[in-house]
Design a protein around this motif. Sequence first.
Motif, PDB file in Angstrom:
ATOM      1  N   GLN A  13       0.839  -1.207   0.000  1.00 33.13           N
ATOM      2  CA  GLN A  13       0.000   0.000   0.000  1.00 33.13           C
ATOM      3  C   GLN A  13       0.874   1.256   0.000  1.00 33.13           C
ATOM      4  OE1 GLN A  13      -3.054  -0.874  -1.090  1.00 33.13           O
ATOM      5  NE2 GLN A  13      -3.956   0.484   0.426  1.00 33.13           N
ATOM      6  N   LYS A  16       2.105   1.746  -3.494  1.00 31.68           N
ATOM      7  CA  LYS A  16       0.980   2.240  -4.296  1.00 31.68           C
ATOM      8  C   LYS A  16       0.771   3.735  -4.031  1.00 31.68           C
ATOM      9  CE  LYS A  16      -3.984   2.140  -4.666  1.00 31.68           C
ATOM     10  NZ  LYS A  16      -5.209   1.780  -3.989  1.00 31.68           N
ATOM     11  N   GLY A  17       0.801   4.131  -2.777  1.00 24.33           N
ATOM     12  CA  GLY A  17       0.627   5.538  -2.427  1.00 24.33           C
ATOM     13  C   GLY A  17       1.723   6.412  -2.990  1.00 24.33           C
ATOM     14  N   LEU A  19       3.430   5.824  -5.711  1.00 31.16           N
ATOM     15  CA  LEU A  19       3.213   5.905  -7.154  1.00 31.16           C
ATOM     16  C   LEU A  19       2.039   6.816  -7.491  1.00 31.16           C
ATOM     17  CD1 LEU A  19       3.877   2.198  -8.090  1.00 31.16           C
ATOM     18  CD2 LEU A  19       5.342   4.159  -8.545  1.00 31.16           C
ATOM     19  N   LYS A  20       1.036   6.814  -6.646  1.00 29.95           N
ATOM     20  CA  LYS A  20      -0.106   7.692  -6.871  1.00 29.95           C
ATOM     21  C   LYS A  20       0.289   9.144  -6.644  1.00 29.95           C
ATOM     22  CE  LYS A  20      -4.799   8.638  -5.308  1.00 29.95           C
ATOM     23  NZ  LYS A  20      -5.855   8.273  -4.364  1.00 29.95           N
ATOM     24  N   GLY A  68       2.383  -2.999  -5.338  1.00 30.94           N
ATOM     25  CA  GLY A  68       2.131  -1.561  -5.344  1.00 30.94           C
ATOM     26  C   GLY A  68       2.022  -0.999  -6.741  1.00 30.94           C
ATOM     27  N   ARG A  71      -1.341  -2.126  -8.417  1.00 29.68           N
ATOM     28  CA  ARG A  71      -2.488  -1.372  -7.908  1.00 29.68           C
ATOM     29  C   ARG A  71      -2.348   0.125  -8.126  1.00 29.68           C
ATOM     30  NH1 ARG A  71      -6.240  -4.662  -4.690  1.00 29.68           N
ATOM     31  NH2 ARG A  71      -7.196  -2.642  -4.351  1.00 29.68           N
ATOM     32  N   GLY A  72      -1.127   0.619  -8.346  1.00 27.95           N
ATOM     33  CA  GLY A  72      -0.918   2.053  -8.468  1.00 27.95           C
ATOM     34  C   GLY A  72      -0.903   2.611  -9.876  1.00 27.95           C
ATOM     35  N   HIS A  75      -3.513   5.112 -11.847  1.00 23.21           N
ATOM     36  CA  HIS A  75      -3.518   6.566 -11.729  1.00 23.21           C
ATOM     37  C   HIS A  75      -2.657   7.242 -12.801  1.00 23.21           C
ATOM     38  CE1 HIS A  75      -5.496   6.033  -7.879  1.00 23.21           C
ATOM     39  NE2 HIS A  75      -4.544   5.203  -7.527  1.00 23.21           N
ATOM     40  N   TRP A  76      -2.033   6.468 -13.667  1.00 24.29           N
ATOM     41  CA  TRP A  76      -1.095   7.003 -14.646  1.00 24.29           C
ATOM     42  C   TRP A  76      -1.734   7.132 -16.017  1.00 24.29           C
ATOM     43  CZ3 TRP A  76       3.787   3.517 -13.700  1.00 24.29           C
ATOM     44  CH2 TRP A  76       4.267   3.738 -12.409  1.00 24.29           C
TER      45      TRP A  76
END
Length: 157
Positions: A13, A16-17, A19-20, A68, A71-72, A75-76
Amino acid sequence: LARPKCFMGNHAQMFKGLLKALGAKAMFETKLFAHLDAFVKVDVQAATRPSSDVYLGAHCLAAEMVAGIIRGVKHWSEEDRIKGQDKVKAVLLHVMATPETESLAIWTATLRFSIHDRHPRRLAWLTTLLLDGAVPTEIDSSQSSLLTCKRLLLIKA
């Protein structure tokens, strides 16, 4: 404190955060994910050694990064998403080509975390990769049955 030798969802997580929040440049313009490049460069035959804390720790870190990323990347932009997916594909193909089972629980937990509560259309590329890589189209008698069993257990996740 020692690093756990199992997949930790809260670490995934965190990636992932990152990368977001930082976008694709966190992965492609910094050394934050350099471990994945080094992980893929390890010779598959050299990786068939007895398990060690360092060896499993490297798998855990790579697995948490991969989860990550999976799941991330939503957002790209499309172009960056494809580049991120290509990096994940390289790591997963490396894992499927490594004839050992010590890290199997780590990678099955990674895949479970990655696909949990996600729309199937967002994971079509991952499903295709796992199903195409699971059983070779031509069985080579010199190929280890351990590899095929490991691949099947990964897609069972």
